[in-house]
Design an enzyme around this catalytic site. Structure first.
Site, PDB file in Angstrom:
ATOM      1  CB  VAL A 180      37.320  21.785 -59.155  1.00 55.44           C
ATOM      2  CG1 VAL A 180      36.202  21.451 -58.174  1.00 55.44           C
ATOM      3  CG2 VAL A 180      38.666  21.705 -58.445  1.00 55.44           C
ATOM      4  CD  GLU A 181      32.330  24.066 -61.385  1.00 56.12           C
ATOM      5  OE1 GLU A 181      31.468  23.215 -61.663  1.00 56.12           O
ATOM      6  OE2 GLU A 181      32.170  24.914 -60.486  1.00 56.12           O
ATOM      7  CB  SER A 182      34.134  19.906 -66.511  1.00 53.07           C
ATOM      8  OG  SER A 182      35.305  20.529 -67.041  1.00 53.07           O
TER       9      SER A 182
END
Length: 288
Positions: free
Chosen positions: A181-183
């Site tokens: 989700v972050e990167s």
């Protein structure tokens, strides 16, 4: 803190319409947090839990929990090996797990041995109890079809997240979901708020957890995992608050007594827990 990148808004995973979540046994609440998390994810894989059933994954997760000495985990693995589909059914393994559960004092294991006619079956030592890292391979290779669709370099980053997660005593699926989700597993990712790398660490968090090069995949992942481990201890295993704090900061979670009323954070918690196979843990008010 660790704002959600616009790049990954398309990563939401939504349970199929009409999906039914089968309630988990109440007695699981007495298990230690890490064991309970594994049992919950195994149950979701075994029963469907809002997505496709995967008995092989369920068996692997139950066995991983059994490695912590859980009688309930041994019992559930034994039942699955005795009564599951052709891909997981194995009478020798079933007898071993149910026997271990019986020896550990599980009240239903002895009856299950008799009911499944396992008395004369030779026991077989489960390899998953002796392998060094039995779950890691399944977590990356079998469970997550999305990860397998990524380019090879990003799949390697996802595998590194899972491998390092055990070292930091962080749930591998949770770590992988946060990195996704972050990167989107991009080691060079950078947000408008200067969050950088695989785990999207802002400079303050990177410095706090001794990350020297945020764009070095392993250094960045180790920093993110160290933060997750710290949050897990700080919030006493409450994964909803841990995930919310990774996005909004522990101060905001403390201030609001739970998930802050920020649209970004509320969406983030739902996406991460769903991607981690923990969609059943998403608070009702945060579900789509």
């Amino acid at each position: 803190m660790l704002r959600l990148s616009v790049l990954v808004l398309a990563l939401a995973v939504v349970a199929p319409a009409g999906a039914v979540t089968v309630p988990m046994p109440d007695r699981w609440q007495a298990e230690p947090p890490r064991v309970r998390s594994l049992l919950e994810r195994a149950w979701a894989a075994e029963t469907g839990g809002g997505s496709e059933r995967n008995e092989a994954l369920a068996a692997a997760l139950y066995c991983e929990a059994a490695r912590y000495g859980s009688a309930e985990a041994h019992y559930r693995t034994g039942l699955l090996r005795a009564q599951g589909g052709r891909g997981v059914r194995d009478a020798g393994l079933a007898k071993s797990f149910l026997s271990f559960a019986h020896e550990l004092g599980h009240p239903q294991a002895g009856e299950a041995l008799v009911r499944n006619a396992l008395g004369d079956v030779p026991q077989q030592m489960p390899a998953c109890l002796t392998d060094e890292h039995p779950y890691e391979h399944i977590a990356v290779v079998q469970e997550d079809k999305y990860v397998q669709s990524l380019p090879a370099r990003r799949r390697d980053v996802a595998a590194l997240v899972v491998r390092l997660a055990r070292e930091y005593d962080v749930d591998p699926r949770l770590a992988q979901a946060i990195a996704g989700v972050e990167s989107n597993f991009d080691r060079l990712a950078q947000s408008p708020k200067n969050a950088r790398g695989v785990m999207q660490l802002i400079p303050e968090t990177a410095a706090r957890f001794n990350v020297r090069d945020p764009l070095d995949a392993e250094d960045n992942i180790r920093g993110g995992l160290a933060y997750l481990r710290w949050l897990h201890r700080y919030f006493k295993g409450d994964l909803v608050r841990v995930v919310a704090a990774y996005n909004a900061g522990e101060g905001a979670v403390q201030r609001y007594g739970g998930v802050p009323p920020y649209f970004e954070t509320r969406a983030y918690v739902g996406r991460v827990l769903t991607m981690a196979g923990m969609g059943h843990m998403v608070p009702v008010g945060l579900r789509n």
